[in-house]
Design an enzyme around this catalytic site. Sequence first.
Site, PDB file in Angstrom:
ATOM      1  N   GLU C 279       0.823  -1.211   0.000  1.00  0.00           N
ATOM      2  CA  GLU C 279       0.000   0.000   0.000  1.00  0.00           C
ATOM      3  C   GLU C 279       0.859   1.264   0.000  1.00  0.00           C
ATOM      4  O   GLU C 279       0.521   2.264  -0.647  1.00  0.00           O
ATOM      5  CB  GLU C 279      -0.950  -0.006   1.203  1.00  0.00           C
ATOM      6  CG  GLU C 279      -2.108   0.971   1.050  1.00  0.00           C
ATOM      7  CD  GLU C 279      -3.324   0.587   1.897  1.00  0.00           C
ATOM      8  OE1 GLU C 279      -3.416  -0.591   2.284  1.00  0.00           O
ATOM      9  OE2 GLU C 279      -4.157   1.470   2.154  1.00  0.00           O
ATOM     10  N   GLU C 282       1.975   1.707  -3.419  1.00  0.00           N
ATOM     11  CA  GLU C 282       0.834   2.166  -4.236  1.00  0.00           C
ATOM     12  C   GLU C 282       0.589   3.658  -4.039  1.00  0.00           C
ATOM     13  O   GLU C 282       0.367   4.401  -5.005  1.00  0.00           O
ATOM     14  CB  GLU C 282      -0.408   1.360  -3.832  1.00  0.00           C
ATOM     15  CG  GLU C 282      -1.622   1.609  -4.719  1.00  0.00           C
ATOM     16  CD  GLU C 282      -2.879   0.917  -4.181  1.00  0.00           C
ATOM     17  OE1 GLU C 282      -2.824   0.345  -3.069  1.00  0.00           O
ATOM     18  OE2 GLU C 282      -3.914   0.957  -4.859  1.00  0.00           O
ATOM     19  N   CYS C 299      -8.618  -2.192   4.172  1.00  0.00           N
ATOM     20  CA  CYS C 299      -8.520  -3.427   4.953  1.00  0.00           C
ATOM     21  C   CYS C 299      -9.757  -3.706   5.795  1.00  0.00           C
ATOM     22  O   CYS C 299      -9.860  -4.748   6.438  1.00  0.00           O
ATOM     23  CB  CYS C 299      -7.285  -3.385   5.844  1.00  0.00           C
ATOM     24  SG  CYS C 299      -7.032  -1.810   6.624  1.00  0.00           S
ATOM     25  N   SER C 319      -7.580   1.812  -2.226  1.00  0.00           N
ATOM     26  CA  SER C 319      -6.370   1.049  -2.516  1.00  0.00           C
ATOM     27  C   SER C 319      -6.802  -0.294  -3.072  1.00  0.00           C
ATOM     28  O   SER C 319      -7.830  -0.838  -2.686  1.00  0.00           O
ATOM     29  CB  SER C 319      -5.570   0.859  -1.218  1.00  0.00           C
ATOM     30  OG  SER C 319      -4.727  -0.257  -1.344  1.00  0.00           O
ATOM     31  N   LYS C 358     -15.423  -9.844   8.305  1.00  0.00           N
ATOM     32  CA  LYS C 358     -14.377 -10.675   7.712  1.00  0.00           C
ATOM     33  C   LYS C 358     -14.936 -12.011   7.230  1.00  0.00           C
ATOM     34  O   LYS C 358     -14.373 -12.644   6.344  1.00  0.00           O
ATOM     35  CB  LYS C 358     -13.258 -10.944   8.745  1.00  0.00           C
ATOM     36  CG  LYS C 358     -12.412  -9.718   9.079  1.00  0.00           C
ATOM     37  CD  LYS C 358     -11.430  -9.408   7.984  1.00  0.00           C
ATOM     38  CE  LYS C 358     -10.672  -8.117   8.276  1.00  0.00           C
ATOM     39  NZ  LYS C 358      -9.945  -7.632   7.099  1.00  0.00           N
ATOM     40  N   GLU C 361     -15.999 -11.140   3.923  1.00  0.00           N
ATOM     41  CA  GLU C 361     -14.836 -10.885   3.075  1.00  0.00           C
ATOM     42  C   GLU C 361     -14.212 -12.182   2.565  1.00  0.00           C
ATOM     43  O   GLU C 361     -13.861 -12.310   1.403  1.00  0.00           O
ATOM     44  CB  GLU C 361     -13.790 -10.088   3.862  1.00  0.00           C
ATOM     45  CG  GLU C 361     -12.622  -9.610   3.021  1.00  0.00           C
ATOM     46  CD  GLU C 361     -11.571  -8.886   3.844  1.00  0.00           C
ATOM     47  OE1 GLU C 361     -11.202  -9.406   4.923  1.00  0.00           O
ATOM     48  OE2 GLU C 361     -11.097  -7.818   3.402  1.00  0.00           O
ATOM     49  N   GLU C 366     -13.961 -13.064  -5.465  1.00  0.00           N
ATOM     50  CA  GLU C 366     -12.638 -12.757  -6.022  1.00  0.00           C
ATOM     51  C   GLU C 366     -11.486 -13.131  -5.076  1.00  0.00           C
ATOM     52  O   GLU C 366     -10.317 -12.995  -5.417  1.00  0.00           O
ATOM     53  CB  GLU C 366     -12.556 -11.262  -6.383  1.00  0.00           C
ATOM     54  CG  GLU C 366     -12.725 -10.306  -5.216  1.00  0.00           C
ATOM     55  CD  GLU C 366     -14.162  -9.909  -4.947  1.00  0.00           C
ATOM     56  OE1 GLU C 366     -15.081 -10.627  -5.406  1.00  0.00           O
ATOM     57  OE2 GLU C 366     -14.377  -8.902  -4.256  1.00  0.00           O
ATOM     58  N   CYS C 517     -10.549  -1.603  14.875  1.00  0.00           N
ATOM     59  CA  CYS C 517     -10.843  -3.030  15.024  1.00  0.00           C
ATOM     60  C   CYS C 517     -10.975  -3.467  16.472  1.00  0.00           C
ATOM     61  O   CYS C 517     -11.676  -4.431  16.771  1.00  0.00           O
ATOM     62  CB  CYS C 517      -9.767  -3.873  14.354  1.00  0.00           C
ATOM     63  SG  CYS C 517      -9.428  -3.336  12.685  1.00  0.00           S
TER      64      CYS C 517
END
Lengths: 142, 440, 605
Positions: C279, C282, C299, C319, C358, C361, C366, C517
């Site tokens: 990241e 990036e 994230c 990102s 999560k 996720e 993908e 989190c």
Amino acid sequence: MKKNTVIEDLHRTQETEKSKTYLESVKMQDVARECGVPAAQVYGVATFYTMFSTKPRGKHIIRICCNLACHLEGADSIVDALKGKLGVEIGGTSKDGEFTLEQSSCLGLCAEAPAMMIDGQTYGSLTPESVGKILDTIRKGA
Amino acid sequence: MPTSKSHTDKKNIPCGQNRLVLGNVGVINPESIDEYIAAKGYDALKKALSAMKPAQVIAEVKTSELRGRGGAGFPTAIKWAGAANEKSDVKYVICNADEGEPGTFKDRAIMEGDPHKLIEGMALAGYATGASKGYIYVRGEYTLSIARLAKAAADARAKGFLGENIQGSGFNFDLEVLRGAGAYICGEESALIESIEGKRGEPRLKPPYPVQKGLWQKPTVVNNVETLANIPAIVLNGGEWYRAIGVEGSRGTKVFCLMGDLNWKGVVEIPFGAPLSKIIKEMGGGVKKDRKLKGVILGGVSGSLLTARELDTPVDFKSLALIESGPGSGAIIALDETRSIVDVVDNIAHFFMHESCGRCTPCRAGNEQIVHLIGKIRKGDGSHADLKKLEELGWNMYQTSFCPLGQTAPNILLQSLKKYRGEWEACLAGKKEKCACCAC
Amino acid sequence: MFHVKINNKSHEVPKGTTILHACKHAGIKIPTLCYLEGVHAEGSCGVCVVEVKGSRTLQRSCITAVTEGMEIQTNTEAVRKARKINTELLLANHPTDCLVCDKNEYCTLRQLSSDLGIKNVSFEHTHAERAAKDETSPSLVRDPEKCILCRRCIAVCAEKQSVSAIGMTGRGAASAVSTFGDMGLGNAECANCGQCILVCPTGALMEKSEIDGVWKAINDPKKTVVVQTAPAVRVAIGEDFGLEPGTAWTGKMVASLRRLGFDKIFDTDFTADLTIMEEGTELITRLKTGGTLPMITSCSPGWIKFAEHFFPGVLAHLSTCKSPQQMFGAVAKTYYAEKLGIDPRDMVVVSIMPCVAKKFEARRPEMNGAFHYWQKKMGLKDSESFQDVDFVLSTREAAKMIKEAGLDFPALPDEEFDQPLGMSTGAAVIFGATGGVMEAALRTAYEVVTGKALASLDFKAVRGMEGIKTAEVDLAGTKLKVAVAHTLSNARKLLEEIRDGKSPYHFIEVMTCEGGCIGGGGQPFTTNLETRKKRASAIYKEDAGLPLRKSHDNPVVQTLYKEFLEKPLGEKSHHLLHTHYTKRGVHPGDVAHEKKEHKAHAHTH
């Protein structure tokens, strides 16, 4: 003009297209987007007020009053007559899709009890015989 | 066959009325603004705008001692003064036309029979309190009222009684007719405001009251139809004139709705203070089929249940308060000796269960439990413990419900348990509900 | 100050205090049920009632403000009677499976019944069939039978998260909390954040359990079961064993997982460091080449779904990096599987997360980079696809498994992570707190761009509980403007700026949950503002005490690039460590609607 038109918008949505006397999901979402409120809020409004339905209904909505003054004047027998004529239970729609039978709270027609509304029209001093005639007249399109 | 509106049936209405609010009903064509004007219509508004300051209008209403006609009986002038004193860029006047109290149809009579009177009353309210925008919130089922009010508003606008610079006075006031969608709770003023704001009709916490923070959190006056319909006459004739009618603590007239086991049913308007028995005899024509009267429900199903012995009470706030009653909405439902009180209470309990908004536990779950228990008792499966539970549920609903719906829902139930205990006991014993006695 | 009397004793309380708070200061705890400090005060339940002299009826202490001279009684017969009746009315229709209910240790209703001394429920069950459980979401399960209609969930979803996927429906006794059209959370614009689970007073809202699947994998001798743990888990899991928050129980956490039977105990912190490498590169690339700015971290899967629903036109700002959880799964089933010489399909990757989003996720279609890596080599068909991460357990679920295994967590010794995927730096552990990803990224980006070491590694400006934090960092002449938001209602504010072309930032960190989190929807039920703060301080303490505190100093990350990935944003990284997003919209036709509204957003500084 503030975005306070949710209820009026839902009324209009339900009234357009004569055969659609209910609120389709897509249309409720349109109202939500136009009024700038969450879809869940519009759904909460649509399911709170008895004049709205989120499930398909017949062409004509019968609202039979079951509160005290009408109850005292024999609303029960009128309900039975309607159930018999339409072949439905409360909340049901006749097989020909013409009438949905709904129970209503007091319609303010207590001096003409027992009373009902069909769509926007009031009918009072009902008897089991007279309701049949009323339904037939509406069916004929008069 | 459309219903015949007996309240506008000129040939049949009882004598001895004092039709101030209902003066034009059944007399003029409600869809003609010209006929309204010819009957002194909008004279009060013209008088106020040309010769009175807003504070003077409030002063006249104060002198008249007018109290709200929706059921609560709150002094109108105090409400208006509260709003007038608030500093705000915008204020509102709302007419509560959500008439949903079972047994009540007086507001419908006014809206269908004389819509301009309501509009004039609202404009006067706006002038007195500094509001330039009004809403008439009509219950969705009152289709004829909605249509007539909308037309009347359009006609009033065209003739310069609504809109900008009314009658050249510099006062702006306009109003919109809104429709409800079927919810009794929206007759409660804060739930009504929530409804206008596009939400579920769930009452707000008070304080703050609508006159401080109402519609869109702005100062808002919410008045009943009948209350506002009284205003033009008060402004035109003066508060003293109005105060001379009625009795102490209950000035002016009240529109009552008569129904049930009476020979004549419909709306009548008489001054406060007449004994209920007199109203039943002279206005209602007495009990149908010459039967005895078992009891009378006064004020609607959230009102009170009076026994035959209590019927000589004068119908006014003070006298009725002494027997834990009040005029309420003005509904008078007569029950003759053949009626079952338990059946009546059961019907009322179903009503409240259906209309509870559901937000607070005591009302939502309390009403449900009451219906369940009454059903059990009527089947013959009830016990004395169940009667005690009904009393507890009613007590709890009164003590801890969030809003007046829950607080008043158990009134008639609790009064019936006290005054008609015998009928309940008969149910427990599996006997027929209609016991011989009228009241215990 | 107002002078009031509480239970006949005089007290002074500040103006505007509620009766509830006034009594709290007087040492009186009035029982409550629907009230939740900082989240919800509406007066639905009627439990917190008190007597007020001069009032005809009892008053709700949670929403009634004290007035001068008010006389309050909190313990009269009437008050006790009313509280009991209102609670029994709820119990009458509440399921009685408390013995086996997942929430039984933390159920507010159960505790209240006990506190009020309710011995029997004097009302009968009256409800007809209620709606069935809503199991449409991979993250949450909603059981309307247990709902007491307190509306805390609706409040948190609308106000803290500005999502409003749920609302009240129906009326009276037929009211229910539900989604639009009763379509289920899995079909609605629910972000899967699980904040509703944390505020629910009963077991009506729970995560979707994956414990059974994990036991099955552990018990399967053919499988190599690898577990990764998020940074926020180690500073919260002890609370489920009665320990006080404010400590990192990393060693005990590792020891307990080893004893559960996982084959390898690895650390998500490892891939957090990896995320920073990707990241950071990036970000620098976008800054240098005029790429889409501001860049926003990616994230937090609750945040991702929120953006996909409500701001699909702004997705290019995200990102393309996967989250550390997902990067871990991809690396484990490729690089590590090759190291072990095993069939990647025999590796089961379990993650323990403070987060229930999560779970969603891991199941995103993908997220099967490892499958694509192996597909050609192994000649696999599309239908034989497998996910990078197989199971996601919340912190709560992990604690349950530890208890089920009969382990005494507080008494366990401290053990170390396995290697190589257990190596991490302090920059990774701070991912658990709001501002942590930003700070970790700045520690690396600063040194890469300027070639100099930072004077202090602590970016205090981006730490703390303030909703939106901003800072400016001088990167060799370029003033980098950054912002950090936690909770989606704060993220929404920054997103609207971007959508309207008014955003002044280069880099934005978004975390879905309050506090980051450490306040996630999968954390122990002891989560509140106090514990969030204490967990965060434990995180920063852990970071300060680690030998390595910058992601680019992680030796195993360096090895990973040397041996396998080659370089950040390289070919392998592109396939394994980066992802794309899905425009979801809120209503049908929304995506087309957004396209029309969104203006060109690329800008350089």
